[in-house]
Design an enzyme around this catalytic site. Structure first.
Site, PDB file in Angstrom:
ATOM      1  N   ASP A  73       0.818  -1.217   0.000  1.00  0.00           N
ATOM      2  CA  ASP A  73       0.000   0.000   0.000  1.00  0.00           C
ATOM      3  C   ASP A  73       0.849   1.264   0.000  1.00  0.00           C
ATOM      4  OD1 ASP A  73      -2.111  -1.730   0.085  1.00  0.00           O
ATOM      5  OD2 ASP A  73      -3.197  -0.618   1.621  1.00  0.00           O
ATOM      6  N   CYS A 114       1.028  -8.196   5.022  1.00  0.00           N
ATOM      7  CA  CYS A 114       0.616  -6.810   4.831  1.00  0.00           C
ATOM      8  C   CYS A 114      -0.870  -6.668   4.555  1.00  0.00           C
ATOM      9  CB  CYS A 114       1.489  -6.167   3.761  1.00  0.00           C
ATOM     10  SG  CYS A 114       3.201  -5.979   4.339  1.00  0.00           S
ATOM     11  N   ASP A 115      -1.287  -5.436   4.289  1.00  0.00           N
ATOM     12  CA  ASP A 115      -2.656  -4.968   4.481  1.00  0.00           C
ATOM     13  C   ASP A 115      -3.757  -5.891   3.967  1.00  0.00           C
ATOM     14  OD1 ASP A 115      -0.901  -2.881   4.985  1.00  0.00           O
ATOM     15  OD2 ASP A 115      -2.380  -1.367   4.484  1.00  0.00           O
ATOM     16  N   LYS A 116      -3.824  -6.122   2.667  1.00  0.00           N
ATOM     17  CA  LYS A 116      -4.952  -6.878   2.105  1.00  0.00           C
ATOM     18  C   LYS A 116      -4.690  -8.368   2.084  1.00  0.00           C
ATOM     19  CE  LYS A 116      -6.223  -2.871   1.675  1.00  0.00           C
ATOM     20  NZ  LYS A 116      -4.886  -2.424   2.031  1.00  0.00           N
ATOM     21  N   CYS A 186       5.116  -2.382   8.277  1.00  0.00           N
ATOM     22  CA  CYS A 186       5.499  -1.064   8.797  1.00  0.00           C
ATOM     23  C   CYS A 186       5.166  -0.929  10.282  1.00  0.00           C
ATOM     24  CB  CYS A 186       4.843   0.027   7.976  1.00  0.00           C
ATOM     25  SG  CYS A 186       5.402   0.029   6.259  1.00  0.00           S
ATOM     26  N   GLU A 437      -6.873   4.537  -0.469  1.00  0.00           N
ATOM     27  CA  GLU A 437      -6.495   5.164   0.797  1.00  0.00           C
ATOM     28  C   GLU A 437      -6.043   6.595   0.548  1.00  0.00           C
ATOM     29  OE1 GLU A 437      -5.014   1.410   3.515  1.00  0.00           O
ATOM     30  OE2 GLU A 437      -3.509   2.712   2.624  1.00  0.00           O
ATOM     31  N   SER A 463      -5.395   5.059   5.255  1.00  0.00           N
ATOM     32  CA  SER A 463      -4.338   4.183   5.746  1.00  0.00           C
ATOM     33  C   SER A 463      -4.447   4.048   7.257  1.00  0.00           C
ATOM     34  CB  SER A 463      -2.975   4.782   5.384  1.00  0.00           C
ATOM     35  OG  SER A 463      -1.957   4.212   6.148  1.00  0.00           O
TER      36      SER A 463
END
Length: 549
Positions: A73, A114-116, A186, A437, A463
């Site tokens: 992202d 990570c995110d998704k 992160c 985002e 985000s």
């Protein structure tokens, strides 16, 4: 897939890859690995996969690894690529489902970070409902610059600080070099780490999954344990939907609120509940938030990072505090084979400045709030724990933009003033498409020192690194004819986060006139996956999942 006379050709194909008869007879475990060379959170997942496979073999299984995609992202931010980030979640879920149905594994180990990728893999596990366990790659360590901790969000906000004359370009370059010191998701309580922590709370990952640093040997030991645990889950036939029950989801929501997680968790938890065939209306987020204190203040809302939370006892310690206050249930089963209460018997808080007691929280209510009103009839989401107190209740003048780019240009160009409410629309799941985002606009607002004076509203999303009065997921979205499509420059908007309301201060007669004149916009992307996604995706209020057909 492998037993009986008629499966002799199938066994021959396994032998072509070097498997022995013994390995073929053992339970076969699919290892879904999202390793790639584009994401710092995924660059090291080959090492995690090797540890998982060692654990599977130690416990008598045969691991078979396959790949899934993953979008970073941060790298996809603020350009066309972000339209594909949330949309990738459905591809990831579908790809794991396809591999597990085409090659009927006895169990699955899911290796995201990570995110998704985390929710995408979990969605597949709940859809398939075969024994499964999650082991993430772990969080990145925070960077250090001039004696203070920094992270990726420090760099995003640094861009705004340069534009405001608060930071030189040379100082920004120095920050850029220091902020992300190595592999891992992160370092703050952004979306990736939020979801990895919630995997623990939901019971689908071992204790430590969310917080043990990526560079720690303990992360590799946890991966081996996950490989061993899947064999026990297969033996006992303990299935994801037996673990991810309604009570487990409520536990996860309570942990979400106590940690101050990303607003993206609202989308992902709703989507996971959909796959688990559990009704989880948006109102439950407010109910859980109102009874759950905010106990941890991690970046972007606070100064701590995931390594601090791990040192303080991690998610088990947070859950132990919540359990002691009667705020979570001890009953749900977990991938340890034990229930939540048994898992937490030895958990304790090692640093109460990182994990505060219930009697001394950062905020009396949890990190996330859902607002409704005539501007958001189906809801809007805000990370209230990261909002300056001066912005919790605010009335201001709308400055309307039909894309993220035009809003970001206006902010960085100095055209947004104190008291403005920036409205960014046609960025929802359908209209974006992909519900981008808005980290660049919100980080620019914060970096320019306007986060105590300017709010940003959008039918897109934010985000996990966003701080300030940023209200996203406004539903129905503009492309579906939601009220956000009717806002004009100069309209007044009232935000009341404690009162859970978001109001466009325009009378109904005028809104009716605007509605009758409104025309749906032409699609921004007319071919390929993003075009198909925009036609199939549901409202953000329903998790932006594909509509059942």
């Amino acid at each position: 897939m492998k037993s009986g006379l008629e499966k002799s050709p199938h066994r021959s194909l396994f032998k072509a890859m070097g498997l022995t008869d013994t390995e073929i007879r053992r339970p076969m475990i699919g290892i879904a690995n999202a390793k790639n060379e584009l994401i710092p959170g995924h660059i090291h997942l080959d090492k995690i996969a090797e540890a998982v496979k060692a654990g599977v073999r130690l416990a008598g299984g045969t691991p078979l690894e396959f790949a899934t995609i993953g979008v970073c992202d941060g790298i996809a931010m603020n350009h066309e690529g972000m339209k594909y980030s949330l949309a990738s979640r459905e591809v990831i879920a579908d790809s794991v489902e396809i591999m597990a149905m085409a090659h009927p594994f006895d169990g699955l180990v899911l290796i995201p970070n990570c995110d998704k990728i985390v929710p995408g893999m979990l969605m597949a596990a709940l859809r398939l409902n075969i024994p499964a366990i999650v082991i993430s790659g772990g969080p990145m360590l925070a960077g250090t610059l001039h004696g203070r901790s920094v992270d990726l969000i420090s760099v995003f906000e640094g861009v705004g600080a340069v534009r405001a004359g608060k930071l030189t370009e040379a100082e920004l370059a120095e920050l850029e070099d220091a902020a992300c010191p190595g592999c891992g998701s992160c370092a703050g309580m952004f979306t990736a780490n939020s979801m990895n922590c919630l995997c623990e709370a939901l019971g689908m990952a071992l204790p430590g999954n969310g917080t043990i640093p990526a560079v720690s040997a303990a992360r590799h030991r946890l991966a081996k344990l996950a490989g061993q645990r899947i064999m026990d889950l297969v033996d006992k036939q303990l299935l994801p939907r037996q673990i991810a029950t309604r009570a487990a989801f409520e536990n996860a929501l309570a942990v979400d609120m106590a940690l101050g997680c990303s607003t993206n968790t609202v989308l992902h938890i709703t989507a996971l509940a959909h796959e688990a065939q559990i009704e989880l209306p948006l109102e439950i987020f407010n109910r859980v938030s109102q009874r759950t204190p905010h106990l941890c203040s991690l970046s972007p809302g606070g100064s701590h990072h995931l390594e601090d939370l791990d040192r303080a006892g991690g998610v088990p310690a947070v859950m132990q505090v919540l359990l002691g206050a009667g705020l979570i249930s001890p009953e749900p089963l977990t991938v340890t084979g034990l229930n939540v209460g048994d898992n937490l018997l030895l958990a304790r808080v090692r640093d109460d400045s990182v994990i505060r007691p219930v009697a001394n929280p950062y905020h009396a209510q949890g990190g996330i709030a859902v607002l409704t009103g005539n501007l958001a009839p189906e809801g809007a989401v805000v990370k209230q724990s990261a909002v300056d107190p001066a912005m919790l209740q605010r009335e201001g003048v709308a400055r309307v933009f039909d894309s993220e780019e035009t809003a970001a240009d206006a902010i960085l160009g100095g055209h947004i003033q104190a008291g403005d409410i920036v409205v960014v629309r046609y960025e929802g799941p359908r209209g974006g498409p992909g519900m981008r985002e808005m980290l660049t606009p919100t980080a620019s607002i914060a970096g320019m020192g306007l986060d105590k004076d300017v709010a940003l509203l959008t039918d897109g999303r934010f985000s996990g690194g966003t701080r300030g009065a940023a209200l996203g997921h406004i539903s129905p979205e503009a492309a579906a004819g939601g009220p956000i499509a009717l806002v004009k420059d100069g309209d007044r908007i009232a935000i009341d986060i404690p009162g859970k309301s978001l109001t466009l201060l325009v009378n109904e007669e005028e809104l009716a006139r605007r509605r009758s004149a409104w025309q749906p916009p032409a699609p921004k992307i007319t071919h390929g996956y993003a075009a198909r996604y925009s036609r199939m995706v549901s409202s953000g209020s329903r998790g932006a999942v594909f509509e059942d057909v």
